[in-house]
Design an enzyme around this catalytic site. Structure first.
Site, short mmCIF file in Angstrom:
data_model
loop_
_atom_site.label_atom_id
_atom_site.label_comp_id
_atom_site.label_asym_id
_atom_site.label_seq_id
_atom_site.Cartn_x
_atom_site.Cartn_y
_atom_site.Cartn_z
N VAL A 37 39.61 33.44 47.65
CA VAL A 37 38.83 33.05 48.70
C VAL A 37 38.06 31.91 47.47
O VAL A 37 36.78 31.22 47.60
CB VAL A 37 37.61 34.11 49.16
CG1 VAL A 37 38.26 34.90 50.02
CG2 VAL A 37 37.02 35.13 48.20
N GLY A 38 38.42 32.47 46.24
CA GLY A 38 38.30 31.63 44.97
C GLY A 38 36.62 31.95 43.89
O GLY A 38 36.12 30.96 44.04
N THR A 40 37.17 33.40 40.95
CA THR A 40 37.01 33.45 39.58
C THR A 40 36.47 31.19 39.61
O THR A 40 35.77 31.30 38.51
CB THR A 40 38.95 32.87 38.81
OG1 THR A 40 38.98 34.48 39.17
CG2 THR A 40 38.31 32.72 37.26
N THR A 41 36.76 30.86 40.32
CA THR A 41 36.43 29.37 40.07
C THR A 41 34.98 29.81 41.18
O THR A 41 34.03 28.58 39.81
CB THR A 41 37.11 28.39 41.91
OG1 THR A 41 38.18 28.62 41.21
CG2 THR A 41 36.93 27.32 41.21
N ASP A 63 39.71 41.57 37.09
CA ASP A 63 41.12 41.41 38.49
C ASP A 63 42.03 41.41 37.34
O ASP A 63 42.68 40.56 36.53
CB ASP A 63 40.81 39.97 38.16
CG ASP A 63 42.15 39.39 39.97
OD1 ASP A 63 43.10 40.43 39.79
OD2 ASP A 63 41.40 39.01 40.61
N CYS A 282 42.75 13.16 62.74
CA CYS A 282 42.92 14.06 62.40
C CYS A 282 43.07 15.40 62.88
O CYS A 282 41.37 16.30 62.69
CB CYS A 282 42.71 14.49 60.77
SG CYS A 282 43.65 16.30 60.15
N CYS A 285 42.67 19.06 61.54
CA CYS A 285 41.34 19.19 60.92
C CYS A 285 40.12 19.34 61.77
O CYS A 285 39.32 20.11 61.62
CB CYS A 285 41.39 17.53 60.24
SG CYS A 285 42.21 17.38 58.17
#
Length: 339
Positions: A37-38, A40-41, A63, A282, A285
């Site tokens: 899910v992000g 680390t970012t 981790d 799209c 989307c």
């Protein structure tokens, strides 16, 4: 629950992590959520923002995947290293499968745990008989470094949800383990010293009493940190998720468990949000955005007292200092979709 920034216009919680930057008393910040899910970012980006307003920041990965090196395009290890391009931001990656043998080796400057012979084996067997102690030793390694280097703020980039919650129990697990070892040493220390010789030396030359004193000092440090984790002025947990059913379910379960551990959490980062341009043809989307909006509405309804940060799905992967810095700005300045 910690005081957070309020938007006076609509009486809603500010959709940023600015409240964390403003809360100068915070020492421990955990970032966690479901895999992919992000986390680390988000943790790297939060560390970058904190480094602007703190004397020193340490970012720690617990981790097993160890993504910090990939995120910053720089190799990190079990010792804290300065992040390239920053003067006061450091990072390290610890092994979540650390062992009691590492601790015993750390206590002895000589041959390590193997040098303890049968007595070392007995101590190790005793310690490892306590559930969770093997993983918990990585936490002891963290404490040792953190205490000696005195960082102002420590951010944990945690493992996926289940491992994260176990990691937060480690202070209690270690405290119980070391307390038991200390008690046994008090009861049978005389017998052991008699077996070891007049000076009570272990086969590698270390004195049993000295080793127990170090273990007791470590136990006291762990006890202190355990109390700090339950203090909302010192500790908070940032939940990271994506607008999908399983991620929302994991987030709710995690928030409930954090409450049971008395650990503060008042911020949620929702990653990978789609913002189709008006008039876009799209269909995928538009359909996905409709699904995301359903879960985003649920998040805002369930957590109306939380800072909910909405982060867009980006075209490129967020790797390297420049892209992380750009991403980090959106944690403190709400993303405005293109009109």
């Amino acid at each position: 629950m910690s005081t957070a920034v309020i938007n006076a216009d609509d009486d809603a919680m500010e959709p940023t992590l600015q409240s964390i930057l403003d809360q100068r008393s915070l020492r421990w910040i955990f970032v966690g959520g479901k895999g992919g899910v992000g986390k680390t970012t988000t943790s790297c980006s939060l560390a970058i923002q904190l480094a602007k307003v703190r004397r020193s920041v340490l970012l720690i990965s617990t981790d097993p995947a160890h993504n910090l090196s990939d995120a910053f395009s720089q190799k990190f290890g079990k010792d804290a290293r300065k992040v390239d391009g920053f003067e006061n931001l450091f990072a390290m990656e610890i092994d979540p499968n650390g062992s009691m043998q590492d601790l015993l080796a750390g206590q002895a400057e000589g041959e390590g745990a193997e040098g303890l012979g049968g007595m070392g084996g007995m101590m190790q067997d005793l310690a490892l008989s306590i559930p969770g102690i093997d993983e918990a030793m990585s936490f002891a390694e963290v404490l040792k470094q953190v205490k000696s280097l005195s960082y102002e703020t420590i951010i944990f980039d945690t493992a996926p949800t289940g491992h994260t919650l176990r990691f937060l129990q480690f202070p209690s697990v270690l405290e119980k383990a070391l307390k038991k070892i200390s008690q046994l040493s008090s009861q049978f220390g005389g017998v052991l010293n008699g077996l070891l010789g007049a000076n009570g030396a272990l086969p590698n030359g270390q004195n049993l009493g000295e080793m127990m004193e170090k273990l007791e000092a470590l136990r006291a440090t762990i006890s202190e940190v355990n109390q700090q984790f339950k203090d909302e002025r010192l500790t908070t947990f940032v939940c990271v998720c994506i607008p999908e059913f399983l991620s929302l379910y994991e987030t709710e379960r995690m928030i409930q468990e954090l409450a049971s551990y008395q650990i503060d959490t008042h911020c949620i980062v929702v990653n990978q949000l789609l913002f189709p341009k008006p008039g876009s043809d799209c269909e995928q989307c538009t359909a996905r955005r409709r699904m995301q909006k359903k879960y985003l509405d649920q998040i805002e309804e369930l957590y109306d007292e939380f800072n909910v940060v909405k982060m867009p799905l980006l075209v490129e992967e967020v790797r390297g200092k420049e892209k992380l810095e750009k991403f980090s700005e959106m944690l403190v300045k709400p993303f405005v979709p293109p009109s």
